[in-house]
Enzyme design. Structure first.
Site, PDB file in Angstrom:
ATOM      1  CG  ASP A   1      83.503  60.213 -83.943  1.00 45.54           C
ATOM      2  OD1 ASP A   1      82.220  60.414 -83.512  1.00 45.54           O
ATOM      3  OD2 ASP A   1      84.409  60.142 -83.268  1.00 45.54           O
TER       4      ASP A   1
ATOM      5  CE1 TYR B   1      65.718  48.433 -95.112  1.00 53.97           C
ATOM      6  CE2 TYR B   1      64.057  49.509 -93.526  1.00 53.97           C
ATOM      7  CZ  TYR B   1      65.349  49.564 -94.300  1.00 53.97           C
ATOM      8  OH  TYR B   1      65.796  50.770 -94.510  1.00 53.97           O
TER       9      TYR B   1
ATOM     10  NE  ARG C   1      63.306  59.530 -95.822  1.00 54.08           N
ATOM     11  CZ  ARG C   1      63.368  58.741 -94.590  1.00 54.08           C
ATOM     12  NH1 ARG C   1      63.615  57.134 -94.930  1.00 54.08           N
ATOM     13  NH2 ARG C   1      63.148  58.933 -93.478  1.00 54.08           N
TER      14      ARG C   1
ATOM     15  CG  ASN D   1      61.381  53.859 -93.371  1.00 52.28           C
ATOM     16  OD1 ASN D   1      60.924  54.378 -94.521  1.00 52.28           O
ATOM     17  ND2 ASN D   1      62.119  54.327 -92.565  1.00 52.28           N
TER      18      ASN D   1
ATOM     19  CG  ASN E   1      63.538  57.119 -90.243  1.00 53.61           C
ATOM     20  OD1 ASN E   1      62.818  57.098 -91.403  1.00 53.61           O
ATOM     21  ND2 ASN E   1      64.080  56.588 -89.355  1.00 53.61           N
ATOM     22  CD  GLU E   2      62.473  53.157 -89.200  1.00 51.05           C
ATOM     23  OE1 GLU E   2      63.205  52.902 -88.059  1.00 51.05           O
ATOM     24  OE2 GLU E   2      62.475  52.637 -90.294  1.00 51.05           O
TER      25      GLU E   2
ATOM     26  CD  GLN F   1      71.670  55.565 -90.725  1.00 60.51           C
ATOM     27  OE1 GLN F   1      70.469  56.152 -91.082  1.00 60.51           O
ATOM     28  NE2 GLN F   1      71.922  53.905 -90.844  1.00 60.51           N
TER      29      GLN F   1
END
Ligand code: GBH
Length: 491
Positions: A59, A319, A84, A317, A173-174, A26
């Site tokens: 990219d 939300y 993190r 996590n 992660n997840e 990301q």
């Protein structure tokens, strides 16, 4: 700030730590630079750009590969205790296998780790945040049990290279997003659609890779016992649509077990294995559907024992919250994870929405889910590894994000002081606006804004970063705090 509320009276405990997070694909960019190999997100976004809302890709992303110094300075200004971030498997092992380690990849992460430590910021390292080396996808990816040992090989390279300085680890992660969205729902790379099958094969592999990694870390690399390792699971609080309906209550619990419990129960419960109610349901439905054996893989007793207790903390996590009701057979396709979960869930229109339609402001759901974790798994140490709010555009006066952090952190304080939950760390998602997976660069979660049209990707602190810094330094929520003294959020 809104004028009618009761000021939160609690102070964060002295040892409570604050951080913020990103992940490799990301933010890093430099997708084919200095010997990095191709991963499944490179491959998917290059071969099928239309699957991403704005036809974009990682990219260049935030160009973080070239901005260690600047980013560490921003982290220092923020005042966080830890940062993190995740490691790119194909930057370290370009082909996915441990036959060749890319020196430039090792240098990059050494530079980041050392720069953080020099400023007193603790690295919290995620080994895998979705960017699987493409060659490993081509031998089956996470549906293949081969990946258990290949992941352990990769993890060992990391422990050997970085384990002297990094003491805080998250394996995955997840898993739900890796497995269900990647192999069943066509919502993440590699975009497979084996609903009710692929997701569970993947769940088995990811859980075993986690357990073996934990075991090897403890037995070979953590001799001073300073290191801590957990797994991060995404959890939505499932609330009964009608709180007076027993069927809706049952559906909500069943959904929690299917979405959240399937990854937590094997590791954090006393009895181990997948949640018993979920095993019973998938076994029964599989038989009804004519499968010769259950679609849910079976752990051996040895595997159950290896998984049980294979974590020092529970990474969480969070939300948003859902409303759930019992699902009947004709309302969904079969086999499917949704039908296996016995529930259909949705977001209420009454709740304030973020730019991401799946993020709603429901702080009481956060508190309820923290309490559920305490009750289910005997009050484990919980590290909140992500929580945050998305907006569109580049407005740095991000009042609604500030409100989200304030009210969610108040709920967290209530969970600590009123419910007795053992929560030790909180992580804001995200440090920077970044590549938001299928939503490209449109939905922004950052405490810092980035001009993605400028090749240099300049960062600007949003008002939320000053508010977060104030929370970290005063250790209190002050809904009236603003960096300038006057309140642009008064409405
Ligand atoms: C986290 O996932 C990720 O760990 C992080 O990388 C990401 O940037 C962050 O959230 C913000 O998205 O669009 O209705 O199909 C959170 C779990 C799972 C929530 C996928 C959104 C898509 C719902 N996410 N889900 S929908």
């Amino acid at each position: 700030a809104p004028t009618s509320y009761e000021a939160c009276i609690y102070t964060f405990p002295d040892e409570f730590e604050f951080g913020c997070a990103t992940s490799s694909y990301q933010v890093e960019g430099a997708w084919d630079v200095d010997g990095k190999g191709e991963n499944i997100w490179d491959y998917m976004t290059h071969t099928d750009p239309g699957v991403i809302t704005d036809n974009n890709n990682g990219d260049i992303a935030c160009n973080a590969y070239y901005k260690t110094e600047e980013d560490v300075e921003l982290l220092e200004n923020l005042g966080v205790d830890f940062y993190r971030f995740s490691l790119s498997w194909s930057r370290i092992l370009p082909g996915g296998h441990a036959n060749f380690t890319n020196p430039a990849g090792i240098d990059y992460y050494n530079g980041l780790i050392d720069a953080l430590l020099a400023k007193g910021i603790t690295p919290l390292v995620t080994l895998f945040h979705w960017d699987l080396p493409q060659p490993l996808q081509e031998i089956g990816g996470w549906t293949s049990p081969l990946l258990v040992d290949l992941f352990v090989d990769y993890a060992e390279v990391i422990f050997q290279r970085f384990g002297d300085r990094v003491k805080n680890w998250i394996t995955f992660n997840e898993p739900y997003q890796i497995c269900q969205e990647g192999y069943s729902e066509h919502n993440k790379a590699p975009l497979y659609t084996q609903d009710g099958i692929g997701g569970y094969l993947c769940a088995y592999t990811v859980l075993m890779a986690h357990a073996k990694t934990y075991e090897i870390y403890q037995s070979r690399y953590n001799s001073d016992k300073e290191g801590k390792m957990g797994i991060t699971v995404h959890g939505i609080w499932s609330h009964p649509q009608d709180i007076n309906s027993d069927a809706d209550k049952e559906a909500s619990e069943s959904k929690l077990q299917a979405h959240f419990g399937i990854y937590l129960h094997p590791i954090y419960s006393e009895e181990g294995n997948f949640p018993p109610s979920f095993i019973e349901r998938v076994d029964r439905l599989s038989a009804e559907e004519g499968f010769p054996w259950s679609r849910l893989p079976k752990f051996t007793q040895e595997e159950i024992d290896l998984l049980k207790g294979s974590a020092d903390f529970l990474g969480f996590n969070h939300y948003a919250t859902d409303l759930c009701y019992a699902l009947s057979a004709d309302e969904t396709r079969r086999p499917s994870h949704e039908y296996d979960s016995g529930a259909r869930c949705y977001k209420s229109d009454m709740w304030e929405s973020a730019a991401s339609s799946w993020v709603k402001v429901v702080p009481w759901g956060f508190r309820k889910l923290l309490h559920w974790i305490k009750e289910q798994y005997n009050n484990p140490e919980v590290v909140v590894t992500e929580n945050g709010f998305s907006t569109f555009g580049n407005d740095v006066t991000d009042c609604r994000r500030i409100n989200y952090y304030n009210v969610y952190l108040e709920a967290l304080l209530q969970a600590i002081y009123e419910d007795g939950c053992k929560i030790t760390k909180y992580t804001a998602w995200s440090f920077l606006d970044n590549f938001e997976w299928m939503d490209g660069y449109l939905e922004k979660f950052g405490l810092h804004s980035i001009d993605f049209n400028d090749p240099n990707r300049p960062r600007t602190a949003k008002m939320s970063s000053y508010v977060y810094n104030n929370i970290i330094t005063t250790r209190k929520i002050n809904r009236d705090f603003t960096p300038t003294g006057f309140d642009p959020c008064d409405f």
